[in-house]
Write an enzyme that holds these catalytic residues in place. Structure first.
Site, PDB file in Angstrom:
ATOM      1  N   GLY A  47       0.858  -1.178   0.000  1.00  0.00           N
ATOM      2  CA  GLY A  47       0.000   0.000   0.000  1.00  0.00           C
ATOM      3  C   GLY A  47       0.888   1.218   0.000  1.00  0.00           C
ATOM      4  CD  GLU A  48       2.492   5.981  -0.143  1.00  0.00           C
ATOM      5  OE1 GLU A  48       2.609   5.496  -1.276  1.00  0.00           O
ATOM      6  OE2 GLU A  48       3.446   6.486   0.467  1.00  0.00           O
ATOM      7  CB  SER A  49       5.034   2.766   3.948  1.00  0.00           C
ATOM      8  OG  SER A  49       5.810   3.674   3.196  1.00  0.00           O
ATOM      9  CB  CYS A  79       5.356  -3.968  -1.056  1.00  0.00           C
ATOM     10  SG  CYS A  79       5.870  -2.718  -2.223  1.00  0.00           S
ATOM     11  NE  ARG A 106       8.154   5.255   1.098  1.00  0.00           N
ATOM     12  CZ  ARG A 106       7.422   6.368   1.035  1.00  0.00           C
ATOM     13  NH1 ARG A 106       7.856   7.480   1.577  1.00  0.00           N
ATOM     14  NH2 ARG A 106       6.270   6.362   0.411  1.00  0.00           N
ATOM     15  CB  ILE A 132       3.552  -2.704  -7.176  1.00  0.00           C
ATOM     16  CG1 ILE A 132       3.032  -3.960  -7.887  1.00  0.00           C
ATOM     17  CG2 ILE A 132       2.700  -1.489  -7.544  1.00  0.00           C
ATOM     18  CD1 ILE A 132       1.664  -4.412  -7.423  1.00  0.00           C
ATOM     19  NE  ARG A 133       3.276   3.296  -6.484  1.00  0.00           N
ATOM     20  CZ  ARG A 133       2.207   2.606  -6.842  1.00  0.00           C
ATOM     21  NH1 ARG A 133       2.039   2.224  -8.090  1.00  0.00           N
ATOM     22  NH2 ARG A 133       1.288   2.323  -5.965  1.00  0.00           N
ATOM     23  CG  HIS A 168       2.951  -6.832  -3.988  1.00  0.00           C
ATOM     24  ND1 HIS A 168       2.047  -6.287  -3.117  1.00  0.00           N
ATOM     25  CD2 HIS A 168       3.775  -5.821  -4.348  1.00  0.00           C
ATOM     26  CE1 HIS A 168       2.294  -5.000  -2.952  1.00  0.00           C
ATOM     27  NE2 HIS A 168       3.342  -4.690  -3.697  1.00  0.00           N
ATOM     28  CD  GLU A 170       0.320  -9.207  -2.006  1.00  0.00           C
ATOM     29  OE1 GLU A 170       1.377  -9.821  -1.783  1.00  0.00           O
ATOM     30  OE2 GLU A 170       0.271  -7.963  -2.087  1.00  0.00           O
TER      31      GLU A 170
HETATM   32  N1  GLN Z   1       5.861   2.781  -2.653  1.00  0.00           N
HETATM   33  C1  GLN Z   1       5.060   2.363  -1.549  1.00  0.00           C
HETATM   34  C2  GLN Z   1       5.569   2.970  -0.242  1.00  0.00           C
HETATM   35  O1  GLN Z   1       6.596   3.551  -0.210  1.00  0.00           O
HETATM   36  C3  GLN Z   1       5.055   0.849  -1.438  1.00  0.00           C
HETATM   37  C4  GLN Z   1       4.383   0.255  -2.659  1.00  0.00           C
HETATM   38  C5  GLN Z   1       3.677  -1.042  -2.411  1.00  0.00           C
HETATM   39  O2  GLN Z   1       3.413  -1.443  -1.269  1.00  0.00           O
HETATM   40  N2  GLN Z   1       3.314  -1.688  -3.479  1.00  0.00           N
HETATM   41  O3  GLN Z   1       4.923   2.864   0.749  1.00  0.00           O
END
Ligand code: GLN
Length: 189
Positions: A47-49, A79, A106, A132-133, A168, A170
């Site tokens: 997600g977005e930490s 992630c 990150r 993913i990012r 990921h 999952e």
């Molecule tokens: N870029 C996100 C972060 O810094 C992590 C991306 C992800 O969980 N797929 O939180």
């Protein structure tokens, strides 16, 4: 066995679906009272930490979850979940749980290569890794085991009860990493 899945933000549904596929009981962790229910392990999703950290503070989940982790609750971060566990975040003065002795970078793959899939070895076994990012671990402490490297970057680690992947699992059909986590819970690994 019941696994708690942090469900305040991000890709928690994918983990829950995976756990159901594996016939494993799960509990969404959304609020403090959820912590009084018994769980044998905890998953911190992607997600977005930064958003997750903010919500963890607001919902007063950060400190109790941190204590559960330091007391030995098996935890698996994917992630953003890896970033939540990390002791240090490059170019940042903050951390979230800070229980896993690694420094993460990150969004480490640049904009164009922000998302990709590859096949590489985790604990010696070839598995699919969707990034993913994603972050990677640019430093790991001496008690931390490197479980996977992709293009010279450490992308999966373990320190005692804590497991973290930059990718990921999952989002794949492979269940090997979940089984690895279940083995940590069962103290077989
Ligand atoms: N870029 C996100 C972060 O810094 C992590 C991306 C992800 O969980 N797929 O939180």
């Amino acid at each position: 066995m019941r696994i708690g899945v942090l469900a305040v933000q991000g890709a928690f549904v994918e983990h829950i679906n995976k756990l159901r596929q594996l016939d494993t009981d799960c509990l969404e962790i959304r609020k403090r009272s959820d912590l009084s229910k018994n769980i044998n392990g905890l998953i911190l999703p992607g997600g977005e930490s930064t958003a997750m950290r903010k919500l963890l503070v607001e919902l007063e989940l950060l400190e109790p979850l941190k204590k559960m982790i330091t007391d030995g609750l098996p935890v698996f971060g994917t992630c953003a979940g890896m970033i939540l566990l990390a002791k240090e975040i490059s170019d940042s003065d903050t951390h979230c749980f800070g229980t896993l002795d690694i420094t993460v970078k990150r969004n480490a793959y640049g904009r164009q290569l922000g998302s990709f899939r590859c096949i590489d070895k985790f604990d010696g076994k070839l598995i699919e890794m969707p990034f993913i990012r994603a972050p990677y671990a640019r430093r790991i402490g001496e008690n931390v085991k490197n479980l996977a490297t992709h293009e010279d970057r450490i992308v999966a680690v373990r320190q005692d009860n804590q497991l973290a992947t930059a990718f990921h699992p999952e989002l794949t059909n492979d269940t090997y990493i979940y089984e690895y986590f279940f083995d940590i819970i069962a103290k077989k690994k």
